[in-house]
Enzyme design. Structure first.
Site, PDB file in Angstrom:
ATOM      1  N   CYS A 158       1.000  -1.478   0.017  1.00  0.00           N
ATOM      2  CA  CYS A 158       0.132  -0.134  -0.536  1.00  0.00           C
ATOM      3  C   CYS A 158       0.660   1.180   0.364  1.00  0.00           C
ATOM      4  CB  CYS A 158      -1.191  -0.179   0.809  1.00  0.00           C
ATOM      5  SG  CYS A 158      -2.012  -1.455   1.163  1.00  0.00           S
ATOM      6  N   ASN A 167      -9.936  -0.862  -0.866  1.00  0.00           N
ATOM      7  CA  ASN A 167      -8.618  -0.215  -1.103  1.00  0.00           C
ATOM      8  C   ASN A 167      -7.841  -0.928  -1.747  1.00  0.00           C
ATOM      9  OD1 ASN A 167      -5.755  -0.261  -0.700  1.00  0.00           O
ATOM     10  ND2 ASN A 167      -5.902  -1.400   1.656  1.00  0.00           N
ATOM     11  N   HIS A 206      -3.540   6.802   2.274  1.00  0.00           N
ATOM     12  CA  HIS A 206      -3.610   5.766   1.366  1.00  0.00           C
ATOM     13  C   HIS A 206      -4.976   5.477   1.678  1.00  0.00           C
ATOM     14  CE1 HIS A 206      -3.880   1.335   0.563  1.00  0.00           C
ATOM     15  NE2 HIS A 206      -3.557   1.231   1.922  1.00  0.00           N
TER      16      HIS A 206
END
Ligand code: COA
Length: 335
Positions: free
Chosen positions: A117, A288, A258
């Site tokens: 990520c 995500n 993020h």
């Protein structure tokens, strides 16, 4: 970024792609024991996208073509392609090579970057360093992940979290040192390995019938453990970059976090003293998307006219590894 360099690396073009198929929370109610209410309140996610046919390179190519067409970029002028991803089409060749061929970037070299990520932040910093070196003039940095290819749709702990997407930025040198990537603070901590990983398919556990039976080719996450370190890691590093550059909350136009969990994002914003309207959010629509979350936010907010040239942005991420970091970026695109 580097004091000694003549140039800063500035973003001069952007593009994105999200696949059409939408998986809403109701869909997950049908396949695992969960509820729309649980997902929304615990994560902030309402929907995510799924690529039905194709691979990560197809997402990356569509995002790159959006960038190329919107800003009339000649692909032959692209020097370097960096693809941040944890879902490469194959182990090798690198997805960057596949993208290079599909977009006709006939003079480019490139590579994939694996930092989960935090992949886009690490790739952005790496790409900027190549620009600052003076050796390269156009670096295409892509965050792309087809998370649906490694999500276990029988595991309610993880399957509701992830989606597929790609977004891309073009970095070019500018002599205006007030624009572009100013600084990054980037970290890794390998003790995080046991909390978030995909065990099978690498050299440690090559694919066998056993690895398939044990579901080792899917994401495993100890959500609670990751949540704890992510909240602290992302907030600490974002605060640290503010302190390092003597920035007050009013100096920052947006936190670009993020998009893993709305509660992690809220904690980071709170630590930085930022109100909710100064935080880029699209986790509700996309979930995500790993390496794609941050550039996806940048593209959407730019296209909505919410950011302008000269705005100071703090980009922040936390992910598997552990990997994490924050970057200070001054927006350089006109409308
Ligand atoms: N629907 C309903 N219940 C669920 C569920 C779902 N989709 N997923 C988990 N649960 C259950 C758990 O089984 C647990 O039940 P139990 O208490 O009976 O064991 C309960 O909900 C609470 O689980 P917990 O893990 O404490 O939930 P949480 O509030 O921490 O939320 C995450 C879970 C995954 C959303 C959260 O931990 C998270 O966001 N983690 C970090 C993710 C992240 O940042 N990753 C980093 C980069 S990718």
């Amino acid at each position: 970024m580097s004091q000694s360099s003549k140039y800063n690396a500035a973003i001069t073009a952007i593009g994105m792609y999200v696949p059409e198929t939408i998986l809403d929370n109701k869909y997950f109610e049908k396949i695992v024991e969960t509820s729309d209410e649980w997902i929304r309140t615990r994560t902030g996610i309402s929907e995510r996208r799924k690529l039905d046919n194709g691979a990560t390179s197809d997402l990356a190519v569509k995002a790159s073509q959006d960038l190329i067409n919107t800003y009339k970029i000649n692909p032959e002028e692209i020097d370097v392609i960096i693809v941040a991803t944890v879902t490469p089409d194959m182990f090798f060749p690198a997805t960057a090579c596949i993208v290079q061929n599909k977009i006709g970037a006939s003079n480019a070299w490139g590579f994939d970057l694996s930092a989960a990520c935090s992949g886009f932040l690490f790739a952005l910093h790496s790409g900027a360093a190549l620009i600052e070196s003076g050796s390269f003039k156009k670096v295409l940095v892509i965050g792309a992940d087809k998370m649906s290819s490694i999500v276990d749709y029988t595991d309610r702990n993880t399957c509701i979290l992830f989606g597929d997407a790609a977004a891309a930025v073009l970095l070019e040198p500018t002599e205006d040192k007030s624009l572009g990537l100013v600084d990054s603070i980037l970290r890794v901590d390998g003790t995080g390995e046991s909390s978030l990983y995909m065990r099978g398919g690498g050299s440690l556990y090559p694919a066998t019938h056993e690895t398939v039976d044990k579901r080792w080719h899917y994401i495993y996450q100890d959500g609670k453990a990751v949540f704890k370190v992510a909240v602290k890691g992302m907030a600490d590093v974002s605060y640290e970059i503010m302190q390092k550059h003597n920035l007050k909350s009013e100096d920052i136009a947006y936190l670009v976090p993020h998009q893993a969990n709305l509660r992690i994002i809220d904690a980071t914003a709170e630590r930085m003293g930022l109100s909710k309207d100064k935080v880029m959010i699209n986790i509700d629509k996309y979930g995500n998307t790993t390496a794609a979350t941050i550039p996806l936010c940048l593209v959407e907010y730019h296209r909505d006219g919410k950011i302008k040239k000269g705005d100071k942005l703090v980009l922040a991420a936390f992910g598997a590894g552990f990997t994490w970091g924050a970057s200070l970026l001054v927006w350089s695109l006109d409308h």
